[in-house]
Scaffold this motif. Structure first.
Motif, PDB file in Angstrom:
ATOM      1  N   ILE A 103      11.775   1.040   0.374  1.00  0.00           N
ATOM      2  CA  ILE A 103      11.487   0.939   1.806  1.00  0.00           C
ATOM      3  C   ILE A 103      10.478  -0.177   2.056  1.00  0.00           C
ATOM      4  O   ILE A 103      10.592  -0.959   3.025  1.00  0.00           O
ATOM      5  N   ALA A 104       9.466  -0.290   1.193  1.00  0.00           N
ATOM      6  CA  ALA A 104       8.468  -1.339   1.334  1.00  0.00           C
ATOM      7  C   ALA A 104       9.091  -2.728   1.177  1.00  0.00           C
ATOM      8  O   ALA A 104       8.749  -3.660   1.912  1.00  0.00           O
ATOM      9  N   LEU A 105      10.003  -2.862   0.207  1.00  0.00           N
ATOM     10  CA  LEU A 105      10.688  -4.146   0.029  1.00  0.00           C
ATOM     11  C   LEU A 105      11.525  -4.489   1.251  1.00  0.00           C
ATOM     12  O   LEU A 105      11.547  -5.656   1.701  1.00  0.00           O
ATOM     13  N   ALA A 106      12.228  -3.501   1.820  1.00  0.00           N
ATOM     14  CA  ALA A 106      13.021  -3.757   3.017  1.00  0.00           C
ATOM     15  C   ALA A 106      12.133  -4.176   4.183  1.00  0.00           C
ATOM     16  O   ALA A 106      12.457  -5.121   4.939  1.00  0.00           O
ATOM     17  N   ALA A 107      10.989  -3.484   4.330  1.00  0.00           N
ATOM     18  CA  ALA A 107      10.058  -3.859   5.388  1.00  0.00           C
ATOM     19  C   ALA A 107       9.493  -5.250   5.142  1.00  0.00           C
ATOM     20  O   ALA A 107       9.296  -6.043   6.085  1.00  0.00           O
ATOM     21  N   GLY A 108       9.248  -5.572   3.867  1.00  0.00           N
ATOM     22  CA  GLY A 108       8.732  -6.888   3.538  1.00  0.00           C
ATOM     23  C   GLY A 108       9.720  -7.991   3.851  1.00  0.00           C
ATOM     24  O   GLY A 108       9.343  -9.070   4.337  1.00  0.00           O
ATOM     25  N   VAL A 109      11.000  -7.747   3.574  1.00  0.00           N
ATOM     26  CA  VAL A 109      12.019  -8.744   3.902  1.00  0.00           C
ATOM     27  C   VAL A 109      12.060  -8.975   5.411  1.00  0.00           C
ATOM     28  O   VAL A 109      12.127 -10.120   5.897  1.00  0.00           O
ATOM     29  N   LEU A 154       0.822  -1.199   0.000  1.00  0.00           N
ATOM     30  CA  LEU A 154       0.000   0.000   0.000  1.00  0.00           C
ATOM     31  C   LEU A 154       0.864   1.261   0.000  1.00  0.00           C
ATOM     32  O   LEU A 154       0.436   2.309  -0.490  1.00  0.00           O
ATOM     33  N   GLY A 155       2.066   1.163   0.560  1.00  0.00           N
ATOM     34  CA  GLY A 155       2.958   2.321   0.595  1.00  0.00           C
ATOM     35  C   GLY A 155       3.290   2.849  -0.782  1.00  0.00           C
ATOM     36  O   GLY A 155       2.988   4.013  -1.115  1.00  0.00           O
ATOM     37  N   PRO A 156       3.898   2.042  -1.671  1.00  0.00           N
ATOM     38  CA  PRO A 156       4.181   2.537  -3.021  1.00  0.00           C
ATOM     39  C   PRO A 156       2.925   2.833  -3.834  1.00  0.00           C
ATOM     40  O   PRO A 156       2.952   3.658  -4.745  1.00  0.00           O
ATOM     41  N   ALA A 179      11.732   5.227  -4.137  1.00  0.00           N
ATOM     42  CA  ALA A 179      12.285   5.205  -2.779  1.00  0.00           C
ATOM     43  C   ALA A 179      11.309   4.548  -1.806  1.00  0.00           C
ATOM     44  O   ALA A 179      11.707   3.726  -0.962  1.00  0.00           O
ATOM     45  N   VAL A 180      10.026   4.878  -1.928  1.00  0.00           N
ATOM     46  CA  VAL A 180       9.026   4.251  -1.060  1.00  0.00           C
ATOM     47  C   VAL A 180       8.943   2.759  -1.350  1.00  0.00           C
ATOM     48  O   VAL A 180       8.790   1.945  -0.429  1.00  0.00           O
ATOM     49  N   GLY A 181       9.037   2.397  -2.628  1.00  0.00           N
ATOM     50  CA  GLY A 181       9.016   0.978  -2.971  1.00  0.00           C
ATOM     51  C   GLY A 181      10.188   0.222  -2.362  1.00  0.00           C
ATOM     52  O   GLY A 181      10.028  -0.920  -1.887  1.00  0.00           O
TER      53      GLY A 181
END
Length: 362
Positions: free
Chosen positions: A73-79, A53-55, A69-71
């Protein structure tokens, strides 16, 4: 709303509120909320896909770089959530990360398309503003024995050009002015306004009397208008020796404010047809003269002023608002009247409103 003042500036009266700020913060807030909720609920609740939802929200405002950049961050949070919930052992984590990457790609594409549309719109607005500066030039603050100020308020928040027109010309015979309202909206009304103003600007310098000016403007309007289209207008001539002379083509009557504060609407003996409807039907409007002495004020306006309604449906009481014109600076006085008009409607105007204030020098 858009206001055009005597110095030629165009100002927007209605701007966006806190919505852009909220949309800017929303992607980070949503991702933080998903992470916190997942940590509170425990590893058995897989909220990782909701990080996308972020990106998704990031593409609504800002550029594509911000969405990327938001994407990330979302990938890092997802990992991190995938490791916390042991989702990578079942390969569900990889599918969730692929979903985040896909949403990010779509958000980037949307941001690029939105930026292109915004650039095109900005270019169109720039062209429109240039066209308005050519069509409605700033009136001179001083013309002969007069001081002048003008206000133009558009009924459309993003509009730069409307159907109202005005001009002040210092001619050898006196100061000649016109104010008018073209029926209809859009580019067709702008073209008509340009024809009327062009004819007036030439005739104001060439014709020895006001009826000659009116006749040339009427012929030009008759050639430009088709069907039942028309332009209401007032053409006036003011000189220190003979006062003010008016030709009224079906337009709202001027408002005269005497130096002693008395107020009167200058009604003609009989109204003539608007420009474009009376060609060949008669002699046109008959000129009528009034005294115009030092300290007097003359307000010319379009029907967007007097037909402005409040929530109860009451029209704007222009005649009762003349005390607002007491400021020594005509531009400040006219701005006070414009603000009062906006307060009366308690919202956007339903029609363009132009006002031209002329003062006889003390």
């Amino acid at each position: 709303m858009v206001r055009r003042t005597g110095d030629g500036h165009t100002r927007t009266g209605r701007r966006g509120g806190p919505a852009p700020v909220v949309l800017s913060v929303l992607p980070y807030a949503v991702m933080a909320l998903v992470v916190v909720a997942n940590l509170i609920a425990g590893p058995t609740v897989g909220l990782l896909p909701l990080v996308s939802l972020g990106p998704a929200f990031a593409g609504l405002v800002g550029g594509w770089r911000r969405t990327v950049a938001v994407g990330l961050i979302a990938l890092a949070a997802g990992v991190g959530l995938g490791i916390y919930s042991d989702l990578f052992e079942e390969r569900r984590g990889f599918a969730s990360l692929a979903a985040v990457a896909g949403v990010t790609a779509v958000g980037v594409a949307g941001a690029v398309m939105r930026q292109r549309r915004e650039a095109e719109l900005a270019g169109m607005r720039s062209i429109a503003e240039v066209a308005q500066r050519v069509l409605l030039r700033p009136v001179p603050r001083s013309a002969g024995h007069l001081r002048a100020a003008v206000s133009y308020t558009s009924a459309v928040a993003e509009a730069r050009i409307g159907g109202d027109l005005y001009e002040v010309v210092a001619a050898p015979e006196g100061v000649r002015v016109i104010i008018g309202d073209v029926q209809g909206k859009g580019l067709e009304s702008v073209e008509t306004a340009a024809v009327v103003l062009g004819a007036f600007r030439e005739a104001a310098h060439d014709e020895p009397d006001l009826k000659g000016v009116g006749a040339r403007v009427e012929r030009a309007a008759g050639r430009a208008l088709q069907g039942e289209k028309f332009v209401t207008a007032i053409i006036a001539e003011l000189d220190p020796a003979n006062g003010a002379v008016f030709l009224n083509y079906g337009h709202p009557p001027p408002l005269l404010v005497r130096a002693d504060g008395s107020v009167s609407f200058l009604e003609p003996a009989s109204y003539a047809l608007p420009l474009g409807l009376g060609l060949g039907a008669g002699e046109g409007p008959q000129p009528f003269r009034v005294a115009f002495a030092p300290g007097d004020q003359l307000l010319l306006y379009t029907d967007g002023v007097t037909e402005a309604r409040d929530r109860s449906g009451a029209f704007y009481p222009l005649g009762a608002r003349t005390p607002l014109l007491k400021d020594p600076d005509p531009e400040v006085a006219l701005e006070a009247l414009r603000r009062d008009l906006i307060l009366h409607t308690e919202g956007p105007l339903h029609d363009d409103a132009a006002m031209l204030l002329l003062r006889h020098r003390e």
